[in-house]
Design a protein around this motif. Sequence first.
Motif, short mmCIF file in Angstrom:
data_model
loop_
_atom_site.label_atom_id
_atom_site.label_comp_id
_atom_site.label_asym_id
_atom_site.label_seq_id
_atom_site.Cartn_x
_atom_site.Cartn_y
_atom_site.Cartn_z
N ALA A 78 0.81 -1.22 0.00
CA ALA A 78 0.00 0.00 0.00
C ALA A 78 0.85 1.27 0.00
CB ALA A 78 -0.92 -0.01 1.22
N VAL A 79 2.15 1.12 0.11
CA VAL A 79 3.08 2.25 0.20
C VAL A 79 3.52 2.68 -1.19
CG1 VAL A 79 5.37 2.91 1.06
CG2 VAL A 79 3.87 1.50 2.47
N ARG A 99 3.37 7.93 -0.30
CA ARG A 99 2.17 7.49 0.43
C ARG A 99 2.62 6.56 1.54
NH1 ARG A 99 -2.00 3.54 -2.06
NH2 ARG A 99 -1.43 4.71 -3.90
N GLY A 101 2.31 4.01 4.90
CA GLY A 101 1.43 2.87 5.19
C GLY A 101 2.22 1.70 5.74
N ASP A 102 1.57 0.57 5.83
CA ASP A 102 2.18 -0.65 6.35
C ASP A 102 2.78 -1.45 5.21
OD1 ASP A 102 1.17 0.03 8.86
OD2 ASP A 102 -0.66 -1.13 8.58
#
Length: 116
Positions: A78-79, A99, A101-102
């Motif tokens: 998701a990054v 972006r 995220g994990d």
Amino acid sequence: MSSQVNEIHIFPVHGEAGQDLRNTVVEPEGLAGDRRKKAAVQVVAAEDVRPDTRANLVVSLDSADLAASIGKVLRVGAVELEVTGAPSNCPGVYAAVRRPGDLQVGDQVEVVDRVD
């Protein structure tokens, strides 16, 4: 052939050994717990890993494809990481966090054109 994250590392203290992680949070400034340095994230191709490599992410992407990603975006799970340049004295590329995220070992890695 799909590419993925093979390893995740942080280096909290300058000059000391890093920590190997299975998952992490990528913050706007870089990986959680990593000391801040020249770039938010350093990514290296698995084929270029040396005993002294101190990259945050080791990916299965071919080293030529990784080098060609400068100016593009790496989607890692998701990054999103904007690839900004190459280090002068070690393999891999530097990236800014586009972006947060994990992410975790095994996440897919995709190179995409940068869209502002």
